[in-house]
Design a protein around this motif. Structure first.
Motif: not given
Length: 374
Positions: A184-211
């Motif tokens: 569950x911790x691993x999935x929460x980590x992944x899902x949070x990272x992807x959600x942040x990436x999606x917010x950045x992309x929605x604001x017109x910002x590329x997010x090439x590294x999701x670490x």
């Protein structure tokens, strides 16, 4: 190098076979999940260990100090993430590396830091790539997932093409003993990272590294879609904390401190050794786990743990070895001059007490130096 009998204790013993097994396991796991592994070299801080991680290659790596970055850059590692929040006093050293064709990314989580990096990069005419730190579980630094400053900071950095992506560390996974909790911790980590990436992309910002990364989540992630890389470090050696949350077993711990028995206190049920906290560190990472391992598990020289025998307390150069409280085992007969191996609570902390590793290599002993300091 000297034979075992000629070495002065305490020293740090590294089993290269166990280490290589740990390295291969996580590399193969990441390959199956389709994600690049960016090992954190802060645990080993050793060129010889890094060479085995990459099978002679040169990265990519994560570091926790600029001394590590400079050391590994000198030896051909040119893709480096410095995964500690940046401060202005360190920017000159970062810039020096980036001017030398070494990519060193820095980490930050505030507008102030972003403006400082931006001003430095513009003034000195050097590109310093930046990752924004995200806090997914309240354990350490970083911005929470929905903080509007994430987009604000990314826009500041993007003006001069300094924004490289985001990074997070699921430190809460170190408190997850069950398999389900680690998954569950691993999935929460992944899902949070992807959600942040999606917010950045929605604001017109590329997010090439999701670490993302921690050893527990790297071991128990079932899906890493949306993640570009995983960072982990302690997996190379493993330790009692990892064993205590069932990431590994005692047989997977590749380093141990070799100590000599220097006395006895029969009235207290103590065996005295020459490995105190200067050798073992003050780390008590297992204190709040299901089994408190004191300052380390005591083993015979062949690596077999003595039943319920732990280092119960330490002073600077003395380690007190005794049976854990409530044990019905018998204290082993260890005469003065006998050698024991002590498994560490925290591999990073214990290794940092030494200048290098004693490594059995066929019928000989090798010494692999490591770096310390900042």
């Amino acid at each position: 190098m000297a034979s075992f009998s000629e070495l002065t204790t305490p020293y740090l013993l590294l089993d290269p076979v166990v280490m290589q097994r740990n390295i291969d396991f996580l590399q193969q796991r990441m390959e199956k999940l389709g994600v690049q592994l960016r090992p954190h070299v802060k645990t080993a801080k050793s060129l010889q260990v890094a060479q085995r991680i990459f099978n002679g290659g040169h990265g990519p790596i994560t570091v926790s100090t600029l001394k590590e970055a400079e050391y590994f850059a000198e030896h051909g590692y040119t893709d480096i993430t410095y995964a500690v929040g940046i401060s202005p006093d360190k920017l000159a050293r970062v810039a020096r590396l980036n001017r030398a064709d070494v990519t060193v990314r820095v980490l930050l989580d505030s507008v102030t830091q972003a403006e400082q990096v931006m001003a430095w990069a513009v003034r000195e005419q050097v590109k310093i790539p930046v990752l924004i730190e995200i806090d997914c579980d309240g354990e350490r630094a970083g911005l929470r997932e929905n903080d509007p400053k994430i987009v604000e900071i990314a826009k500041i950095l993007a003006k001069n093409d300094l924004f490289s992506g985001m990074l997070m560390h699921a430190g809460g996974s170190y408190h997850c003993p069950s398999k389900a909790a680690k998954e569950a911790a691993a999935e929460h980590e992944r899902a949070t990272a992807v959600a942040v990436r999606d917010r950045l992309q929605a604001a017109g910002l590329e997010c090439p590294i999701v670490s993302v990364g921690s050893t527990p989540t790297a071991y128990f992630a079932k899906d890493l879609s949306g993640v570009t890389e995983v960072r982990a470090g302690v997996y190379v050696f493993q330790d009692l904390v990892m064993a205590g949350i069932h990431v590994c077993q005692l047989k997977d711990i590749a380093i141990s401190v070799v100590a000599t028995v220097i006395g006895h206190r029969p009235d207290k049920g103590w065996i005295m050794t020459d490995a105190g906290w200067m050798a073992l560190s003050r780390d008590r990472g297992t204190a709040n786990q299901e089994i408190d391992q004191g300052y380390g598990v005591v083993c015979a020289m062949d690596g077999t743990p003595y039943s319920d025998l732990i280092v119960t307390s330490t002073s600077q150069e003395h380690g007190i070895v005794a049976l854990r409280k409530g044990s019905k085992a018998k204290l082993p007969q260890l005469e003065v001059g006998s050698k024991v191996r002590i498994l560490p609570n925290h591999a990073c902390a214990t290794a940092s007490q030494f200048d290098g590793y004693v490594v059995p290599d066929a019928d000989q002993l090798a010494f692999w130096p490591r770096i310390n300091g900042w």
